[in-house]
Design an enzyme around this catalytic site. Structure first.
Site, short mmCIF file in Angstrom:
data_model
loop_
_atom_site.label_atom_id
_atom_site.label_comp_id
_atom_site.label_asym_id
_atom_site.label_seq_id
_atom_site.Cartn_x
_atom_site.Cartn_y
_atom_site.Cartn_z
CB CYS A 69 -0.88 0.05 1.28
SG CYS A 69 -1.89 1.15 1.60
CB CYS A 72 0.40 1.86 4.19
SG CYS A 72 -1.48 1.32 3.94
#
Length: 145
Positions: A69, A72
């Site tokens: 991600c 993230c």
């Protein structure tokens, strides 16, 4: 005098009893002697997460994330900076939804990154999406109040 708080060591998971008035005094774990608060989020697997949730007297702020991600990865240093500001009043931890899919499923984590704040083992607030450190701190303090 108030009862001591239960603080789970981020290194060895031993449960320590610490008077609330001593949280800011850089307490160490009675088992492994490492600092109970180091200004870094603790990476937790499913078993460790459940223990921290069950045994901790202080609120726990969780960053649910995954290695693939992009947002993230962008938020990781921001969450790290927030840990330096929010500890020792909150424990900051990271839980990989790849490594702990059972937790993600149990808590209905639908998007990542997602921040969830727990107190007394119960979720009290949730926020999806990447945020800068100052916004994480403000959101967590407001939600924990």
């Amino acid at each position: 005098m108030a009862d001591p708080l239960q603080i789970v060591c981020p290194h060895c998971d031993a449960v320590n009893r610490v008077p609330a008035t001593r949280l800011a005094d850089a307490p160490s774990c009675g088992a492994c002697h490492k600092p109970l608060f180091a200004g870094h989020p603790a990476p937790l697997d499913e078993e460790r997460f459940r223990k921290h949730l069950r045994a901790s007297s202080i609120p726990i702020l969780v960053d649910f994330w995954a290695s693939w991600c992009g947002p993230c990865r962008m938020m990781a240093p921001e969450f790290e900076a927030a840990a330096r500001e929010l500890e020792p009043n909150l424990r900051l931890v990271k839980v990989s939804t790849e490594e702990a899919p059972g937790i993600a499923q149990d808590l209905a984590i639908r998007s990542i990154p997602t921040l969830a704040l727990f107190r007394g083992g119960k979720e009290i607030a949730r926020q999806a999406g990447a945020m800068p450190a100052r916004q994480i701190v403000a959101w967590a303090r407001g939600a924990a109040a």
